[in-house]
Enzyme design. Structure first.
Site, PDB file in Angstrom:
ATOM      1  N   TYR A  18      21.845  34.139  -4.011  1.00 53.12           N
ATOM      2  CA  TYR A  18      22.841  33.091  -4.221  1.00 53.12           C
ATOM      3  C   TYR A  18      22.924  32.597  -5.654  1.00 53.12           C
ATOM      4  O   TYR A  18      23.596  31.629  -5.938  1.00 53.12           O
ATOM      5  CB  TYR A  18      22.586  31.907  -3.292  1.00 53.12           C
ATOM      6  N   ASP A  65      16.596  28.065   4.437  1.00 51.57           N
ATOM      7  CA  ASP A  65      15.235  27.539   4.428  1.00 51.57           C
ATOM      8  C   ASP A  65      14.242  28.687   4.474  1.00 51.57           C
ATOM      9  O   ASP A  65      13.820  29.127   5.530  1.00 51.57           O
ATOM     10  CB  ASP A  65      15.051  26.626   5.649  1.00 51.57           C
ATOM     11  N   GLU A  99      27.873  26.026   0.295  1.00 51.06           N
ATOM     12  CA  GLU A  99      27.136  27.186   0.847  1.00 51.06           C
ATOM     13  C   GLU A  99      26.028  26.692   1.762  1.00 51.06           C
ATOM     14  O   GLU A  99      25.550  25.585   1.606  1.00 51.06           O
ATOM     15  CB  GLU A  99      26.428  27.959  -0.285  1.00 51.06           C
ATOM     16  N   CYS A 144     -10.920  27.613  34.872  1.00 50.23           N
ATOM     17  CA  CYS A 144      -9.511  27.946  35.032  1.00 50.23           C
ATOM     18  C   CYS A 144      -8.896  27.041  36.101  1.00 50.23           C
ATOM     19  O   CYS A 144      -9.425  26.964  37.221  1.00 50.23           O
ATOM     20  CB  CYS A 144      -9.372  29.413  35.419  1.00 50.23           C
ATOM     21  N   LYS A 176      22.306  26.103   2.855  1.00 50.31           N
ATOM     22  CA  LYS A 176      21.028  26.030   2.144  1.00 50.31           C
ATOM     23  C   LYS A 176      19.992  26.704   3.035  1.00 50.31           C
ATOM     24  O   LYS A 176      19.644  26.199   4.103  1.00 50.31           O
ATOM     25  CB  LYS A 176      20.648  24.580   1.878  1.00 50.31           C
TER      26      LYS A 176
HETATM   27  S1  IVH Z   1      21.302  27.578  -5.836  1.00 52.22           S
HETATM   28  C1  IVH Z   1      18.666  25.668  -9.486  1.00 52.22           C
HETATM   29  N1  IVH Z   1      21.941  28.070  -3.398  1.00 52.22           N
HETATM   30  O1  IVH Z   1      16.829  25.549  -2.227  1.00 52.22           O
HETATM   31  C2  IVH Z   1      18.636  26.415  -8.326  1.00 52.22           C
HETATM   32  N2  IVH Z   1      19.689  27.428  -3.815  1.00 52.22           N
HETATM   33  O2  IVH Z   1      15.642  22.944  -2.448  1.00 52.22           O
HETATM   34  C3  IVH Z   1      19.977  26.757  -7.846  1.00 52.22           C
HETATM   35  N3  IVH Z   1      18.265  27.389  -1.808  1.00 52.22           N
HETATM   36  O3  IVH Z   1      15.154  26.187  -5.228  1.00 52.22           O
HETATM   37  C4  IVH Z   1      19.784  27.266  -6.548  1.00 52.22           C
HETATM   38  N4  IVH Z   1      19.817  28.036  -0.408  1.00 52.22           N
HETATM   39  O4  IVH Z   1      15.375  28.078  -3.516  1.00 52.22           O
HETATM   40  C5  IVH Z   1      20.951  27.697  -4.208  1.00 52.22           C
HETATM   41  N5  IVH Z   1      22.703  28.597  -1.294  1.00 52.22           N
HETATM   42  C6  IVH Z   1      21.695  28.224  -2.095  1.00 52.22           C
HETATM   43  C7  IVH Z   1      20.392  27.963  -1.623  1.00 52.22           C
HETATM   44  C8  IVH Z   1      19.417  27.555  -2.520  1.00 52.22           C
HETATM   45  C9  IVH Z   1      18.544  27.698  -0.557  1.00 52.22           C
HETATM   46  C10 IVH Z   1      16.924  26.938  -2.264  1.00 52.22           C
HETATM   47  C11 IVH Z   1      16.544  27.336  -3.653  1.00 52.22           C
HETATM   48  C12 IVH Z   1      16.220  26.038  -4.340  1.00 52.22           C
HETATM   49  C13 IVH Z   1      15.905  25.160  -3.198  1.00 52.22           C
HETATM   50  C14 IVH Z   1      16.024  23.714  -3.534  1.00 52.22           C
END
Ligand code: IVH
Length: 708
Positions: free
Chosen positions: A223, A116, A112, A405, A114
């Site tokens: 997610y 930000d 998936e 200026c 990630k």
């Molecule tokens: S699953 C245990 N899926 O990234 C947490 N997290 O750097 C399981 N995040 O704390 C999280 N996209 O806030 C998951 N597709 C995604 C995500 C994701 C961003 C974040 C989340 C996590 C952080 C870690």
């Protein structure tokens, strides 16, 4: 209406608005037009106001509610909100795969994006959103429910097939476009811009006043489960599909993989698309799909062993700051710009990067001659990440903000509380060029022939010293003007006539367009509309009692119910503009020119027309353009709707209309008619009245004369 009937109507309206919010904000497939939506929304507001006994915090009208908070309450997360172990190389992922294979058998990976942003836990009880909390330290976070409720894609209530109690976790983010707009707005008003969408998102969620948060372009993707209400799902992917059914936004991309090689391919594919999402992604998350393995896989101090983050290498390039120039904006703000040795970054050649303001240059210690790392900040705008101090040889020079200026030589000032330095000479040619461009832009006076280059030439040749000089230009002189570049002559010629027509047409444009055109700080298109709505004409703006009232009301901190939409900063800016010598001169000149724009009046519709008050929906292939029919219907007093609702009287069906559509319409009591019948109904009003001027293509719309 009976009480029961009112209750049913309220419920029906709430359901319809929720459905349309979801189609618009979650699925990006709007089904109805703004006018229909507003009509439903306003009807609901009125009914709820008249019947407070049917108050419901989950009503779509209640997204922005509550007074500003003093601070956020603390929320304990159970289970804790974990983080993720990060990997930066495929080698580390191979080790992850080895560990998984050693521990469990018959599993599938999911890859998936990630996202930000800022992680968030949403709790629903009785299928109503009751709490939204930030991650904080993972154990305890901030209760930001008031703020998160304002995010239109966050469902306030869930459908009947969702669990009564549910906790989901996801990421709140600021859209990339929204971030760019917000920063432009902040810079324009002399404020400090955010470094990237993530900071802007975090900063927005920390605001204590939900009304301000509501204006920030925030969104969410969910997610993960928050440990409550999701036990029945065998697979993570099934759970996500259920979230989607229940109305939550989920990631628009995910891939199921059998082997680690497939995982690598998915990571590469996602990497190739990383700039195509509305949100920023800083990596991929690799998860095990089968939830039954989560227990045996366990967790580290960092995060679960069933998931890993893979971080993409930041896109950056090294280059040299050859010089730092200073640009003057429309409102006189001086912006330092790094002129770079051209370098390729993420597919484009970059040779300039804004440095925002002098404070930022000092904070980042960027010197002329420095080697620097250039990154795609927010993947949108290239920005200097840092200077490479080791590469300095002593010839680098510290940048100093000019004290005059660089274009007009006039004095510059730094206003209290602002980071920006401004040139305060309203006659500064650089400011004037940008102001002139703004004056002529599409949402202002829409003078197409006056693009950037022409604005520059007019100012350089001294033909325009103020935007209003456009109204006294000698068009013959202009036609003969050489507007060529780099020694290649080019006559302005026929464009002069186009420009003259546009300038003349501009005289008749409504107040809101003129107010925006003036280019007062803090007065964008929407603000200009709100202010124009409260004033008859342009000449009423100087010293306007309405604007004073807005400012004084704020100074008294009276939390009186806000009756006007006008923002204080905007009211203050407009008053200050007209009180300034330049503003007063501008107003006097308008008078001299005989230009006094009036408030836009809603176009007259015939309340006695043959279609008076009838909701009409156009569908299928029609023999004339839809806009033409729409106009005819409106002139006959009808209301053109985007989709059939209970208030639709006629569905005008052209060719190729599916039976489902017409049946649905009939079920709602809508009459289904064809084009011929529509024309019959429109009768004489379909033709222009005999004394109306014949519309002529290509010329500007006739300016409406004085009515009284
Ligand atoms: S699953 C245990 N899926 O990234 C947490 N997290 O750097 C399981 N995040 O704390 C999280 N996209 O806030 C998951 N597709 C995604 C995500 C994701 C961003 C974040 C989340 C996590 C952080 C870690």
């Amino acid at each position: 209406m009976e009480s029961e009937e009112i209750k049913r109507r309220i419920e029906r309206l709430r359901a319809e608005i929720e459905l349309n919010d979801r189609l618009y904000y979650v699925e990006a497939k709007p089904a109805i037009g703004d006018a229909d939506y507003d009509a439903m929304y306003n009807e609901l507001l009125a009914l709820e106001k008249a019947h407070p006994e049917f108050y419901d915090p989950a009503s779509p009208t209640q997204r922005v509610s509550g007074e500003p908070l003093g601070s956020f309450a603390q929320v304990r997360h159970d289970p804790p909100m974990q983080s993720l172990d990060k990997t930066h190389s495929k080698g580390e992922l191979v080790a992850f795969d080895d560990f998984i294979r050693k521990t469990v058998e018959g599993f599938t990976y999911l890859v998936e994006p990630k996202i930000d942003g800022v992680s968030m836990s949403l709790r629903y009880e009785n299928r109503r959103l009751v709490r939204a909390a930030t991650r904080g330290n993972g154990i305890v976070g901030d209760d930001v429910t008031q703020n998160v409720r304002t995010i239109k894609s966050v469902p306030l209530s869930l459908p009947a097939d969702a669990p009564d109690t549910l906790e989901v976790r996801g990421e709140v983010y600021m859209t990339r476009d929204g971030f760019a707009e917000l920063n432009a707005r902040l810079e324009e008003s002399g404020g400090e811009p955010f470094a990237n969408p993530r900071n802007a998102c975090a900063g927005s969620l920390k605001l204590l006043d939900p009304k301000v948060v509501a204006k920030r372009p925030l969104d969410i993707v969910v997610y993960n489960s928050g440990g409550v209400g999701c036990d029945s799902f065998a697979r993570h992917s099934e759970m996500i599909a259920a979230f989607k059914r229940w109305g939550f936004p989920v990631a628009p991309w995910a891939k199921s993989c059998k082997t680690i090689d497939e995982v690598f391919a998915a990571i590469d594919e996602l990497g190739g698309r990383r700039h195509s999402f509305r949100f920023e992604i800083d990596g991929a998350v690799v998860k095990i799909d089968e939830r039954r393995f989560y227990g045996v896989l366990g967790a580290t101090a960092h995060g679960p062993r069933w998931a890993r983050a893979f971080k993409y290498a930041p896109e950056r390039a090294e280059t040299v700051v050859e010089s730092i120039t200073v640009q003057i904006g429309r409102t006189g703000i001086l912006t330092p710009v790094a002129e770079l040795r051209p370098v390729e970054l993420a597919g484009s050649v970059i040779s300039r990067a804004t440095l925002h303001n002098a404070d930022q240059v000092a904070r980042q210690d960027i010197r002329i001659g420095d080697h620097v790392w250039l990154v795609k900040a927010g993947d949108v705008i290239p920005a200097i990440d840092s200077s490479i101090k080791e590469r300095r040889d002593g010839t680098e020079r510290v940048f100093e903000m000019p004290t005059t200026c660089p274009v007009c030589g006039g004095g510059v000032v730094r206003l209290e509380g602002e980071v920006a330095v401004r040139c305060v000479n309203p006659a500064c040619p650089a400011q004037l060029q940008r102001r002139l461009e703004h004056f002529a832009s599409r949402n202002a006076l829409d003078i197409k022939a006056l693009g950037g280059r022409i604005a520059d030439v007019l100012v350089e040749r001294g033909l325009v010293r103020d935007p209003l000089d456009l109204f006294t230009l000698d068009w013959d002189v202009l036609a003969g003007l050489d507007v060529g570049e780099e020694g290649v002559p080019r006559k302005f010629g026929k464009n002069a006539k186009n420009m003259r027509d546009a300038v003349e047409a501009a005289r008749g444009l409504p107040l809101e367009r003129w107010l925006f055109a003036v280019g007062i700080p803090n007065v964008g298109v929407t603000v200009a509309k709100d202010i124009a709505a409260e004033h008859e004409r342009f000449s009423d703006l100087a010293g306007s009692p309405v604007l004073r009232e807005v400012v004084e009301n704020d100074a008294r901190k009276g939390r009186k119910r806000k009756i006007l939409k006008i923002k204080v900063e905007a009211a203050r800016a407009v008053l200050a503009f007209f009180a300034s010598p330049y503003g007063a001169g501008f107003a006097a000149r308008m008078k001299e020119l005989g230009i006094d724009p009036k408030r836009a009046e809603a176009e007259a519709v015939r309340t006695d027309g043959p279609l008076a008050g009838a909701g009409c929906v156009l569908t299928g292939t029609l023999s004339r353009p839809r806009t033409e029919y729409a106009k005819m219907i409106e002139l006959a007093g009808g209301i053109v709707q985007g989709a059939v609702t209970s208030r639709t009287k006629y569905l005008i069906a052209g060719a190729n209309v599916g039976a489902t559509k017409t049946e649905k319409a009939r079920a709602l009591g809508t009459e289904v008619i064809d084009e011929a019948r529509l024309l019959e109904l429109l009768g004489s009003s379909a033709k222009p009245p005999p004394d109306a001027p014949a519309p002529s293509a290509g010329t500007a719309a006739p300016v409406q004369g004085e009515l009284f």
